[in-house]
Enzyme design. Structure first.
Site, PDB file in Angstrom:
ATOM      1  N   ARG A  49       0.842  -1.212   0.000  1.00 42.89           N
ATOM      2  CA  ARG A  49       0.000   0.000   0.000  1.00 42.89           C
ATOM      3  C   ARG A  49       0.871   1.255   0.000  1.00 42.89           C
ATOM      4  NH1 ARG A  49      -4.079  -1.164   4.788  1.00 42.89           N
ATOM      5  NH2 ARG A  49      -2.127  -2.058   5.509  1.00 42.89           N
TER       6      ARG A  49
ATOM      7  N   ARG B 150      -2.922 -16.290   1.490  1.00 46.43           N
ATOM      8  CA  ARG B 150      -4.278 -16.832   1.455  1.00 46.43           C
ATOM      9  C   ARG B 150      -4.672 -17.064  -0.001  1.00 46.43           C
ATOM     10  NH1 ARG B 150      -3.832 -17.924   6.023  1.00 46.43           N
ATOM     11  NH2 ARG B 150      -5.172 -17.397   7.787  1.00 46.43           N
TER      12      ARG B 150
ATOM     13  N   GLU C  84     -10.237 -23.864   0.410  1.00 47.87           N
ATOM     14  CA  GLU C  84      -9.660 -24.977   1.180  1.00 47.87           C
ATOM     15  C   GLU C  84     -10.734 -25.748   1.939  1.00 47.87           C
ATOM     16  OE1 GLU C  84      -6.513 -23.591   3.755  1.00 47.87           O
ATOM     17  OE2 GLU C  84      -5.541 -22.582   2.088  1.00 47.87           O
TER      18      GLU C  84
ATOM     19  N   HIS D 147      -1.509 -26.138   3.228  1.00 45.34           N
ATOM     20  CA  HIS D 147      -1.516 -25.003   4.174  1.00 45.34           C
ATOM     21  C   HIS D 147      -0.659 -25.319   5.411  1.00 45.34           C
ATOM     22  CE1 HIS D 147      -3.978 -21.289   5.576  1.00 45.34           C
ATOM     23  NE2 HIS D 147      -2.770 -21.289   6.123  1.00 45.34           N
TER      24      HIS D 147
ATOM     25  N   GLY E 129       2.432 -23.638   5.979  1.00 48.59           N
ATOM     26  CA  GLY E 129       3.481 -22.621   6.055  1.00 48.59           C
ATOM     27  C   GLY E 129       3.978 -22.357   7.455  1.00 48.59           C
TER      28      GLY E 129
END
Ligand code: DGY
Length: 328
Positions: free
Chosen positions: A181, A243, A272, A290, A292
């Site tokens: 951002r 995600r 998922e 998933h 990580g």
């Protein structure tokens, strides 16, 4: 007189050390057989608990929050991402939401780096070949991948995890580019020799590898949209440890199948545990379930954060890891 212990309901199995400590401190209901809560179970828990400890597999939506019992004052999420909790609804109902930031940064960045190496160097294909029994021995042209040294890595989301990925990637000789951002502090940019791209489109079109490291919020849903994915070079790879919802998964699968993107390393998926079958079938995609942040150390640290958040709150102080409203 002893203080009444808060009634805490935990929706999934946690490491034993965390559960033991919780049982010492709180009036805790654990989920020892680890069956995920369905909606009715979540509603029941939220009607009776002082604190709910959910995880990313619980969809704590606006309806459930609106119908929560009067005692529910804290949702102490076991995890960093809070996209499964309707934060605005929680706020409107005066329920504080906390998460577990910081403690899974290194583990998640390690996994991103593992995928950054695994996909261009075809690790999963090599493993499959060997296990299939078809390997005939070394040859000069067998399973040639692509060098990562000297390539451009574009990091989408340069928060804690993005920066940790950049640090690792620099050690492997990658050039660091990022979109965020806003630019990160100058000292960090200098340390990482990182180039800021205000335009995500421009960055995507020029990178060799993209690593997605931003949270999923309404603003980042399909940030890598079909249109943006089509900007990538056909030789580019995408790695996602953030995600699944940040990427248009169907379009990603289609572009990889069509050879318009070279491959992907995916630890997270849009729906998922369902995965687009094209991704599962593609030899140019490395898929992980998933995992990580799945280290023993990380999960214990996460549990400690949850405990500190609950304890601080019931000791009458602001819990340290309140989710900042600016996140949504
Ligand atoms: C998180 O905490 O958000 C992670 O995705 C769980 O590993």
């Amino acid at each position: 007189m002893t203080k009444k212990r808060p009634k805490v309901i935990v929706t999934r199995r946690l490491p034993e050390a965390v559960e033991t400590r919780m049982a010492e401190l709180f009036d805790v209901t654990l989920n020892l057989d680890d069956t995920p809560f369905d909606r009715a179970m979540l509603a029941e828990a939220m009607a009776t608990a002082d604190v709910l400890v959910p995880t990313l597999t619980d969809d704590v939506d606006a309806d459930l929050i609106a119908n929560a019992g009067p005692n529910l004052k804290l949702i102490a999420n076991f995890g960093n991402g809070v996209d499964h909790i309707d934060l605005a609804a929680a706020r409107a109902k005066g329920i504080i939401v906390t998460n577990t930031p910081g403690v899974l940064t290194d583990d998640t960045a390690d996994m991103a780096m593992a995928l950054i190496l695994a996909v261009p160097r075809r690790l999963a294909e090599g493993q499959r070949l060997l296990r299939s029994g078809d390997w005939k021995g070394w040859s000069p042209t067998m399973l040639l991948g692509h060098r990562i040294h000297g390539k451009r890595l574009g990091i989408v989301g340069m928060g804690r995890i993005g920066q940790a990925v950049a640090r690792r990637a620099r050690a492997f000789g990658l050039q660091i580019h990022y979109h965020n951002r806003r630019p990160v502090a100058e000292e960090i940019e200098q340390e990482l020799e990182a180039t800021y791209w205000d335009s995500l489109d421009q960055m995507l079109a020029r990178m060799d590898i993209i690593s997605v490291n931003c949270p999923h919020t309404p603003a980042t849903y399909h940030l890598l949209s079909a249109r943006r994915l089509r900007l990538l070079k056909p030789t580019a790879y995408i790695v996602n440890t953030a995600r699944g919802e940040v990427i248009d998964e169907n379009e990603l699968a289609r572009l990889i199948e069509a050879g318009a993107i070279a491959g992907a390393g995916l630890d997270v998926f849009e729906h998922e545990p369902a995965i687009n079958p094209k991704l599962l079938a593609s030899k140019r995609v490395v898929v992980l379930p998933h995992m990580g942040s799945a280290t023993v150390e990380g999960r214990i640290d996460m549990g400690e954060k949850v405990i500190i958040n609950i304890k601080t709150f019931f000791d009458g102080h602001a819990p340290p890891d309140r989710v900042h409203p600016a996140m949504f």
